[in-house]
Design an enzyme around this catalytic site. Structure first.
Site, PDB file in Angstrom:
ATOM      1  N   ASN A 106       9.311  -4.564   1.122  1.00 13.92           N
ATOM      2  CA  ASN A 106       8.269  -3.573   0.850  1.00 13.92           C
ATOM      3  C   ASN A 106       6.922  -4.097   1.332  1.00 13.92           C
ATOM      4  O   ASN A 106       6.695  -5.308   1.380  1.00 13.92           O
ATOM      5  CB  ASN A 106       8.193  -3.314  -0.660  1.00 13.92           C
ATOM      6  CG  ASN A 106       7.209  -2.218  -1.018  1.00 13.92           C
ATOM      7  OD1 ASN A 106       7.127  -1.193  -0.337  1.00 13.92           O
ATOM      8  ND2 ASN A 106       6.463  -2.411  -2.095  1.00 13.92           N
ATOM      9  N   HIS A 108       2.833  -3.653   0.364  1.00 17.23           N
ATOM     10  CA  HIS A 108       2.002  -3.176  -0.743  1.00 17.23           C
ATOM     11  C   HIS A 108       0.534  -3.472  -0.428  1.00 17.23           C
ATOM     12  O   HIS A 108       0.205  -4.581   0.000  1.00 17.23           O
ATOM     13  CB  HIS A 108       2.420  -3.879  -2.041  1.00 17.23           C
ATOM     14  CG  HIS A 108       1.693  -3.369  -3.231  1.00 17.23           C
ATOM     15  ND1 HIS A 108       2.007  -2.164  -3.832  1.00 17.23           N
ATOM     16  CD2 HIS A 108       0.653  -3.883  -3.927  1.00 17.23           C
ATOM     17  CE1 HIS A 108       1.181  -1.971  -4.857  1.00 17.23           C
ATOM     18  NE2 HIS A 108       0.360  -2.999  -4.932  1.00 17.23           N
TER      19      HIS A 108
END
Length: 186
Positions: A106, A108
């Protein structure tokens, strides 16, 4: 030798998806865009780039386990080895986590562990910090708690608005994410 296959999961505009796709020397083939919001503009980007899409509406399933089970089957049918979350606004559940353990990444928009969850840029801006940034990390069962792969700082300038800060953070994201993918995918 054929490249490792990967999927990108996105829910919105798809600027990180596009930066991944435009990266030279990508060590994997992006063989699917998964989107949980029918009508999101990332779908049009994928169509223009010739990337197959799988679009679903989570509300049409009885549970997260049910739609994630469908996703796992679809990804396994395509021999996908890696999943890159790029603005995917859902918490990944155990069905996907277990099927792709250590292979879900991911990005972020903060220096984790600071400002996890939604609206990280807004959280940082409102907190008045002098520095925020971007984190690329592996996914675990928590929210933005997985092992960090890379981070890059972005200074918060005196005259920044939330929007100008967001633009500078996105510029860093678009450079950092493809670079990390090149480092971790074998």
């Amino acid at each position: 030798m054929s490249k490792v296959k990967a999927a990108v999961f996105a829910s919105g505009a798809g600027s990180n998806f596009q930066s991944i796709m435009e990266s030279s020397n990508l060590p994997c083939e992006i063989s699917l865009l998964v989107c949980d919001r029918p009508g999101a503009s990332v779908i049009e980007k994928a169509d223009k780039l010739g990337v197959p899409t799988y679009v679903f509406n989570p509300k049409e399933y009885g549970s997260k386990q049910e739609f994630e089970g469908t996703l796992v089957s679809k990804l396994q049918d395509l021999n996908v080895s890696w999943i890159f979350l790029a603005g995917y606004m859902r918490i990944v559940g155990p069905t996907l986590l277990n099927a792709f353990e250590g292979k879900i990444v991911n990005i972020h928009p903060s220096l984790l562990p600071d400002f996890p969850g939604k609206d990280a840029i807004g959280q940082a801006y409102k907190a008045g910090v002098k520095k925020t940034g971007v984190t690329v990390h592996y996914i675990d069962a928590g929210i933005d708690t997985g092992p960090i792969i890379a981070q890059e700082s972005v200074e918060v300038l005196e005259n920044d608005t939330e929007e100008t800060l967001k633009k500078r953070i996105q510029q860093v994201e678009h450079q950092l994410y493809p670079k990390v993918i090149q480092q971790i995918v074998k």
